[in-house]
Design an enzyme around this catalytic site. Structure first.
Site, PDB file in Angstrom:
ATOM      1  CB  SER A 165      -0.936   0.001   1.216  1.00 39.89           C
ATOM      2  OG  SER A 165      -1.841  -1.081   1.149  1.00 39.89           O
ATOM      3  CG  HIS A 205      -2.498   2.517   3.963  1.00 40.54           C
ATOM      4  ND1 HIS A 205      -2.097   1.588   4.901  1.00 40.54           N
ATOM      5  CD2 HIS A 205      -3.333   1.866   3.111  1.00 40.54           C
ATOM      6  CE1 HIS A 205      -2.657   0.419   4.621  1.00 40.54           C
ATOM      7  NE2 HIS A 205      -3.411   0.556   3.533  1.00 40.54           N
TER       8      HIS A 205
END
Length: 407
Positions: free
Chosen positions: A281, A346
């Protein structure tokens, strides 16, 4: 990448003569204007136009050359060259710009001369051209998906050869899927693999007790929490990463991706010190956030279809994935006292995307070292990496933090 002109019919040696009375240029052999020729060859040709060795030729001579050989050049490239001649208020063309345009290397001064010129560039938009093959339509589609200026879209359309292909994003995706399938067979689980008691024993994921094993800050991208985690990452990095790599090249896109991955694991080690981290991610969010930010910053120039709807869908998908990661982080762990993987990777990827990533995407075919913002953001990134390294060396012991036992 260059535009090769037809082979000459005569075998006479190349020669270019400039008429002193009418200032007309005679090019006896078209092979002298091959875009892929060496720079010293261009220098020899330019010197014949510039007998006084001033480093410049008049725009009249330059335009005469284009008129003689315009039919042998890509029409979009001819349009750019004519714009360069028309936009030059000094009435002369610099040798370096001459070399740049013939070798597909456009300097900042060259781009500014085009963008600030008086000539209207796009007599016919690339989107309006008909009779294109399937591959040509694909290249045109990618150009409109990623580039905000018509001049850049036409330049890319003429220059792209699919050699090399977008190998980085395809390769990294195949490897990630292969590792996931292997772990699925070993653990006998494909949904929420992260909840398996043996999941943390893998040598690839990042674990705070094993942070001295430096490879884990990168190899954690090959481990995913489950098929729901892998699926969304793969879709995003193929739909966004492959077109970006086709336009900007493997070197630049892999840099953004890997910088996002490293920033993601380091962000976890600083801000969520007791948690492991898995998944790609960080790299995916770096690419997607850079692309979305580039669209917003060049909203009027981006001509991709349904851009508002597609941005909304991308943001919803990213928010869903981030929400899943936050929920999983605070869900009761399957291997207490170690928590489930962190969601901070993230955010690390997003920060890389809206800084370094945006600078790269906004400077198609331009030298990054000429951009002040590039050096500013690169310096900030390097400082963060150095800070995180020292943090990992000293902070854990100074804070007397109770870490989960090693797997």
């Amino acid at each position: 990448m260059g535009d090769r002109l037809p082979e000459p019919h005569a075998s006479s040696s190349p020669a270019v003569a400039a008429s002193s009375e009418a200032e007309e240029i005679e090019v006896l052999d078209s092979e002298d204007v091959l875009p892929m020729a060496a720079e010293d060859h261009w220098k020899a040709l330019f010197d014949q136009f510039d007998p006084d060795n001033t480093g410049y030729i008049s725009t009249e001579k330059f335009r005469s050359l284009l008129q003689r050989h315009g039919s042998e050049l890509d029409p979009h490239k001819l349009e750019v060259l004519l714009a360069l001649a028309d936009s030059n208020s000094e009435g002369r063309i610099c040798y370096q710009d001459f070399v740049n345009l013939m070798s597909n290397k456009r300097s900042n001064s060259f781009r500014q001369a085009i963008l600030q010129g008086n000539r209207r560039l796009c007599s016919k938009a690339l989107l309006e051209e008909t009779g294109l093959s399937l591959s040509q339509r694909l290249i045109r589609h990618v150009a409109y998906e990623t580039l905000p200026r018509e001049i850049d879209r036409k330049w890319y359309y003429d220059s792209y050869t699919c050699c090399p292909p977008p190998w980085f994003m395809i390769t990294i995706t195949i490897v990630e899927v292969a590792f996931f399938l292997y772990n699925g067979v070993v653990l006998d689980r494909y949904v929420l693999q992260v909840s398996h008691p043996l999941y943390l024993k893998n040598a690839l994921l990042y674990h705070p007790q094993l942070r001295a094993q430096a490879w884990r800050y990168l190899t954690y991208i090959f481990m995913h929490a489950g098929i729901e985690h892998l699926g969304l990452n793969v879709v995003l990095q193929l739909l966004v990463g492959v077109p970006l790599e086709m336009v900007h090249g493997a070197a630049r896109i892999s840099f953004v991706y890997i910088a996002g991955v490293v920033a993601g694991s380091l962000a976890v080690s600083v801000a969520d010190m007791t948690a492991p981290v898995v998944g790609s991610s960080g790299g995916v969010y770096a690419l997607v956030s850079a692309h979305l930010a580039n669209i917003v910053m060049n909203w009027s120039g981006m001509k991709c279809q349904f851009k508002l709807l597609r941005m909304a869908v991308a943001l919803i998908c990213m928010s869903f994935e981030f929400g899943r990661a936050v929920w999983l982080r605070f869900h009761p762990s399957a291997y207490p006292p170690c928590p489930h993987p962190s969601f901070m990777a993230h955010l690390g990827g997003v920060m890389v995307g809206i800084t370094l990533g945006v600078i790269i995407l906004r400077n198609y075919e331009q030298r990054l070292q000429d951009q002040t913002l590039w050096w500013i953001f690169l310096s900030i990134y390097v400082i963060f990496v150095l800070f995180a390294i020292f943090w990992n060396i000293f902070a854990y012991s100074l804070l007397d933090l109770k870490l989960p036992p090693p797997p």
